[in-house]
Design a protein around this motif. Structure first.
Motif, PDB file in Angstrom:
ATOM      1  N   ASP A  87       0.827  -1.212   0.000  1.00 34.84           N
ATOM      2  CA  ASP A  87       0.000   0.000   0.000  1.00 34.84           C
ATOM      3  C   ASP A  87       0.862   1.263   0.000  1.00 34.84           C
ATOM      4  OD1 ASP A  87       0.985  -0.009   2.571  1.00 34.84           O
ATOM      5  OD2 ASP A  87      -0.959  -0.228   3.533  1.00 34.84           O
ATOM      6  N   ASN A  88       1.914   1.224  -0.800  1.00 32.83           N
ATOM      7  CA  ASN A  88       2.779   2.386  -0.997  1.00 32.83           C
ATOM      8  C   ASN A  88       3.491   2.825   0.282  1.00 32.83           C
ATOM      9  OD1 ASN A  88       3.867   4.007  -2.983  1.00 32.83           O
ATOM     10  ND2 ASN A  88       2.418   5.656  -2.632  1.00 32.83           N
ATOM     11  N   GLY A  89       3.808   1.884   1.150  1.00 31.79           N
ATOM     12  CA  GLY A  89       4.584   2.163   2.345  1.00 31.79           C
ATOM     13  C   GLY A  89       3.793   2.620   3.556  1.00 31.79           C
ATOM     14  N   SER A  90       2.473   2.601   3.480  1.00 28.68           N
ATOM     15  CA  SER A  90       1.661   2.994   4.641  1.00 28.68           C
ATOM     16  C   SER A  90       1.758   1.963   5.763  1.00 28.68           C
ATOM     17  CB  SER A  90       0.194   3.187   4.246  1.00 28.68           C
ATOM     18  OG  SER A  90       0.065   4.268   3.365  1.00 28.68           O
ATOM     19  N   THR A  91       1.762   0.684   5.394  1.00 26.47           N
ATOM     20  CA  THR A  91       1.915  -0.388   6.376  1.00 26.47           C
ATOM     21  C   THR A  91       2.925  -1.396   5.847  1.00 26.47           C
ATOM     22  OG1 THR A  91       0.097  -1.688   5.427  1.00 26.47           O
ATOM     23  CG2 THR A  91      -0.464  -0.153   7.215  1.00 26.47           C
ATOM     24  N   TRP A  92       3.538  -2.111   6.769  1.00 25.34           N
ATOM     25  CA  TRP A  92       4.534  -3.129   6.421  1.00 25.34           C
ATOM     26  C   TRP A  92       4.121  -4.457   7.027  1.00 25.34           C
ATOM     27  CZ3 TRP A  92       7.999  -1.920   2.852  1.00 25.34           C
ATOM     28  CH2 TRP A  92       8.235  -0.567   2.618  1.00 25.34           C
ATOM     29  N   GLN A  93       4.222  -5.523   6.230  1.00 31.10           N
ATOM     30  CA  GLN A  93       3.883  -6.868   6.693  1.00 31.10           C
ATOM     31  C   GLN A  93       5.157  -7.687   6.768  1.00 31.10           C
ATOM     32  OE1 GLN A  93       1.243  -7.821   3.504  1.00 31.10           O
ATOM     33  NE2 GLN A  93      -0.527  -6.869   4.465  1.00 31.10           N
ATOM     34  N   GLY A  94       5.265  -8.464   7.821  1.00 31.02           N
ATOM     35  CA  GLY A  94       6.444  -9.299   7.968  1.00 31.02           C
ATOM     36  C   GLY A  94       6.824  -9.427   9.428  1.00 31.02           C
ATOM     37  N   PRO A  95       7.986  -9.968   9.666  1.00 25.92           N
ATOM     38  CA  PRO A  95       8.986 -10.301   8.659  1.00 25.92           C
ATOM     39  C   PRO A  95       8.531 -11.462   7.770  1.00 25.92           C
ATOM     40  CG  PRO A  95       9.701 -11.078  10.810  1.00 25.92           C
ATOM     41  CD  PRO A  95       8.436 -10.300  11.023  1.00 25.92           C
ATOM     42  N   LEU A  96       8.983 -11.431   6.539  1.00 28.46           N
ATOM     43  CA  LEU A  96       8.637 -12.479   5.581  1.00 28.46           C
ATOM     44  C   LEU A  96       9.277 -13.792   6.027  1.00 28.46           C
ATOM     45  CD1 LEU A  96       8.979 -10.421   2.298  1.00 28.46           C
ATOM     46  CD2 LEU A  96       6.908 -10.951   3.600  1.00 28.46           C
ATOM     47  N   SER A  97       8.560 -14.892   5.813  1.00 29.03           N
ATOM     48  CA  SER A  97       8.981 -16.192   6.338  1.00 29.03           C
ATOM     49  C   SER A  97       9.796 -17.024   5.362  1.00 29.03           C
ATOM     50  CB  SER A  97       7.756 -17.002   6.763  1.00 29.03           C
ATOM     51  OG  SER A  97       7.068 -16.349   7.795  1.00 29.03           O
ATOM     52  N   TYR A  98       9.431 -17.013   4.103  1.00 25.01           N
ATOM     53  CA  TYR A  98      10.047 -17.923   3.131  1.00 25.01           C
ATOM     54  C   TYR A  98      11.232 -17.257   2.444  1.00 25.01           C
ATOM     55  CZ  TYR A  98       5.964 -20.660   4.183  1.00 25.01           C
ATOM     56  OH  TYR A  98       5.003 -21.377   4.852  1.00 25.01           O
ATOM     57  N   VAL A  99      12.248 -16.949   3.262  1.00 20.31           N
ATOM     58  CA  VAL A  99      13.445 -16.266   2.781  1.00 20.31           C
ATOM     59  C   VAL A  99      14.683 -17.103   3.078  1.00 20.31           C
ATOM     60  CG1 VAL A  99      12.499 -13.931   2.925  1.00 20.31           C
ATOM     61  CG2 VAL A  99      13.555 -14.935   4.928  1.00 20.31           C
ATOM     62  N   THR A 100      15.655 -16.985   2.212  1.00 14.36           N
ATOM     63  CA  THR A 100      16.943 -17.646   2.406  1.00 14.36           C
ATOM     64  C   THR A 100      18.038 -16.652   2.035  1.00 14.36           C
ATOM     65  OG1 THR A 100      16.921 -18.544   0.152  1.00 14.36           O
ATOM     66  CG2 THR A 100      16.058 -19.972   1.902  1.00 14.36           C
TER      67      THR A 100
END
Length: 108
Positions: free
Chosen positions: A59-72
């Motif tokens: 949403d253009n930086g209004s909110t942030w979701q995470g931390p993301l889980s499926y990362v390496t």
């Protein structure tokens, strides 16, 4: 097979959150199949270790979701300074589809 759907008008921006005495610079990303590859430089004292996490905004930086889980890659605990750090995110394991404007935030 699911595909990441990013519009031609995709505007991706990377926001860097700094804490302590480190800095994150030279950030970029590329899309490769179902994965998004985020690159960055972590500038800090060579003896320091950091917990690196990746967040997403749809949403253009209004909110942030995470931390993301499926990362390496150069993400998670005990990350040290260096150039050309790499985070590979398996986007479709976390979201069914991505489209529109997205942004990433790297936190240390």
């Amino acid at each position: 097979m699911k595909k990441i759907r990013l519009s031609l008008f995709l505007l991706c921006y990377l926001t860097i959150v700094n804490a302590y005495s480190q800095s994150i610079s030279n950030t970029d990303f590329t899309v490769s199949g179902n994965q998004i590859i985020v690159t960055y430089d972590l500038n800090a004292n060579a003896t320091q270790e950091f917990d690196i996490t990746l967040y997403i905004s749809r949403d253009n930086g209004s909110t942030w979701q995470g931390p993301l889980s499926y990362v390496t890659g150069n993400v998670g605990e005990k990350q040290t300074s260096g150039n050309n750090r790499l985070i590979i995110w398996d986007a479709l394991r976390e979201y069914n589809a991505l489209k529109g404007t997205i942004g990433f935030q790297i936190r240390a």
